[in-house]
Design an enzyme around this catalytic site. Structure first.
Site, PDB file in Angstrom:
ATOM      1  N   VAL A 190      47.801  49.872  47.102  1.00  0.00           N
ATOM      2  CA  VAL A 190      47.910  51.058  47.274  1.00  0.00           C
ATOM      3  C   VAL A 190      47.313  51.739  45.791  1.00  0.00           C
ATOM      4  CG1 VAL A 190      49.563  53.293  47.240  1.00  0.00           C
ATOM      5  CG2 VAL A 190      50.257  51.370  48.388  1.00  0.00           C
ATOM      6  N   GLY A 192      44.230  48.080  38.239  1.00  0.00           N
ATOM      7  CA  GLY A 192      45.227  48.871  37.809  1.00  0.00           C
ATOM      8  C   GLY A 192      44.991  49.238  36.329  1.00  0.00           C
ATOM      9  N   ASN A 211      27.655  35.940  40.825  1.00  0.00           N
ATOM     10  CA  ASN A 211      26.870  34.830  41.207  1.00  0.00           C
ATOM     11  C   ASN A 211      25.196  35.120  41.069  1.00  0.00           C
ATOM     12  OD1 ASN A 211      29.233  33.365  41.708  1.00  0.00           O
ATOM     13  ND2 ASN A 211      28.994  34.259  43.950  1.00  0.00           N
TER      14      ASN A 211
END
Length: 566
Positions: A284, A482, A431
């Protein structure tokens, strides 16, 4: 007269640097006209003559193995340049390693993947210290396009070598199989036929998952070197990396104004793996309102995150700082799962087919207009359902492909951008990705009216270059996770620092609108114009679409289930 005097002083200073004694009249003139000490004068003269020195060039690269944010090995590339005839360390870059480990991987497979990752980093260190260091020696770090081209050719050569080895191994396997006893071959064929017949009885409603894209061992060296060169070029020019990147994209045309990408802040992670099911909600996320500054938006997101932690933690227990930690250990902890049954499990014991999922999302967005983005709402194999979802919700929210997209290098080589119909793509610098790849690909996405999101990979590091790249490339969003853990907070802090710098220079422009595309307008048959978006609507989105604009900082329960989905 003043110009003539300065020129005369420069000539006499030049004579001094050639080994001649400074004339007495020069010292008298300096003492009379300039209240400077000799050291100050000679420093100014040195700066003047430095303008005529040879431009800095790369003298060597140094690669080493370091650890990323989840304790996995990755690559750091240091770049050294010859500056005024002296070797000088300019900068370093750490690139994230991104291996696609299936969620149903067995423990043996996970161990093998970790060994492969370690071997890849070891190979990348060798490439950097040997071949690549020699290849770009004496090149200017500002020659980004030319260096990236050489890196691409080197990578292609390594890919061809790998294919040649695999073909030889396949030929050897074929010879060994044909030399087997006939009875053994027949028995093997019978077993295979019986197994195939058993599988045919299972009804599948969705296409099988596409195989994971292979990662060439050592490919980190390509991306790490390209990023190090970009950072060195910015340092040599005395400008920040975001401006250097913007100049690369604009062909050295300096932008008068720049916008900042909006952060997609992970509020809640739902990393619970359920056997044999496809999950609906993994994260979320909150997107700050466009009406707020970046600093105000992040502060509001922090307030909401603290309130969420307070509401979700059991009574009497201290809040956990890793509530929104959606990526910690994801690459290391996988559970054994049975094959997918062909339906999405949106709640425990509640299943939906791909077509039913389209109706579920339509109902969800109509009920909660605060949802302004869906990230990977469907698998990339469900292309027809992606098309249906875009036509149903494309004018109301962003439909973003992250895992549903392929890697950045493959997107660049595929002229049609072989991904499902969508509003935008999450790009990750991992990469063999090169800076020039991002420049070219984002320009193509801009031309197709797709939004660009730069996202952190699972094994991210404390290198904050991703934020500069997002600003310089003009990305609409940046997906950093976050507001916790040092390697993420470092990137948020860098974003805030860029906002302050642009505001101080009066070159910051706020984009006050969300622009969504209406996929039904000017639609053409897919064979004539596959998955290309029409021009977006110019109408601004109502302010209530911004989730953090809720009154106060308490988050309603339905937000936990219905905000940005992945």
């Amino acid at each position: 007269m003043e110009a003539d005097r300065d020129e005369r002083l420069r000539r006499e200073a030049a004579e001094y640097y050639r080994g001649h004694r400074v004339p007495q009249r020069m010292e008298e003139a300096l003492n009379t006209l300039f209240p400077l000490r000799p050291a100050d004068l000679y420093g100014d003269l040195a700066n003047y003559f430095s303008k005529f020195s040879k431009a800095p060039v790369v003298c060597k690269l140094a690669g080493r193995k370091v650890l990323d944010g989840v304790g996995q090995p990755t690559l750091e590339v240091e770049i050294y340049c010859t500056v005024k005839n002296r070797e000088k360390r300019i900068c370093s870059a750490i690139i994230s390693s991104h291996y696609q480990i299936p969620e149903n991987a067995l423990s043996e497979t996970t161990e093998a993947d970790e060994k492969e990752r370690n071997d890849s980093v070891t190979t990348a260190v060798e490439w950097v210290n040997e071949s690549l260091s020699t290849m770009i020696r004496d090149w200017k770090p500002t020659d980004q396009c030319e260096i990236d081209k050489m890196l691409g050719e080197y990578f292609s050569k390594k890919e061809e070598e790998k294919k040649g080895i695999e073909e030889e191994e396949e030929d050897d396997d074929t010879v060994s199989v044909t030399s087997c006893a006939p009875s053994a071959v027949a028995q093997s064929g019978q077993k295979k036929e019986a197994k195939t017949g058993k599988k045919s009885s299972i009804q599948t409603t969705i296409p099988p998952a596409e195989p994971s894209e292979s990662v060439l061992c050592g490919s980190l060296a390509i991306g790490g070197t390209s990023l190090a060169v970009a950072k060195a070029g910015a340092s040599i020019n005395g400008i920040p990396l975001y401006l250097h990147t913007a100049l690369l994209k604009r062909s050295q045309d300096s932008p008068k104004e720049m916008t900042l990408p909006l952060p997609m802040v992970t509020l809640l992670s739902c990393e619970k793996f359920s056997p044999s099911k496809l999950k609906l909600v993994k994260e979320v996320m909150l997107i700050p309102p466009v009406q707020l500054s970046l600093k105000q938006g992040i502060e509001r997101a922090l307030d909401i995150q603290k309130e969420m932690m307070r509401l979700l933690e059991p009574a009497g227990k201290a809040p956990s700082p890793h509530l929104a930690d959606s990526k910690k250990g994801r690459a290391r902890h996988k559970e054994k799962q049975a094959p997918v049954k062909g339906k999405y499990e949106i709640l425990t014991g509640t299943f939906r087919s791909p077509d039913e999922m389209v109706d579920t999302y339509v109902e969800l967005v109509n009920k909660f207009p605060s949802i302004i983005a869906l990230v990977d709402p469907l698998r990339k194999e469900d292309r027809q359902q992606w098309n249906n979802l875009c036509r149903a919700l494309g004018s109301k929210c962003y439909l973003i492909a992250e895992d549903a997209a392929t890697n950045t290098s493959k997107l660049k080589t595929d002229q049609n951008i072989n991904i499902p119909m969508c509003s935008g793509v999450v790009l990750k610098y991992v990469n063999q990705t090169k800076v020039s790849d991002l420049v070219e690909l984002t320009a193509r996405l801009d031309g197709q009216r797709r939004v660009t999101i730069l996202g952190s990979p699972d094994g991210e590091s404390s290198d904050d270059s991703l934020v500069d790249l997002a600003v310089g490339l003009g990305a609409r969003f940046v997906k950093l996770g976050g507001l916790s853990r040092g390697e993420r907070v470092t990137k948020y802090n860098r974003l805030l620092a860029i906002e302050e710098e642009l505001a101080k220079n009066r070159t910051l422009r706020y984009d006050a609108n969300f622009e969504f595309a209406d996929f039904d307008e000017e639609s053409q048959p897919e064979k004539q114009q596959p998955e290309v978006l029409p021009p977006p609507q110019q109408d601004s989105v109502p302010s209530q679409l911004s989730v953090p604009a809720l009154q106060g900082h308490k988050v309603p329960a339905q937000l936990l289930e219905s905000s940005t989905l992945t």
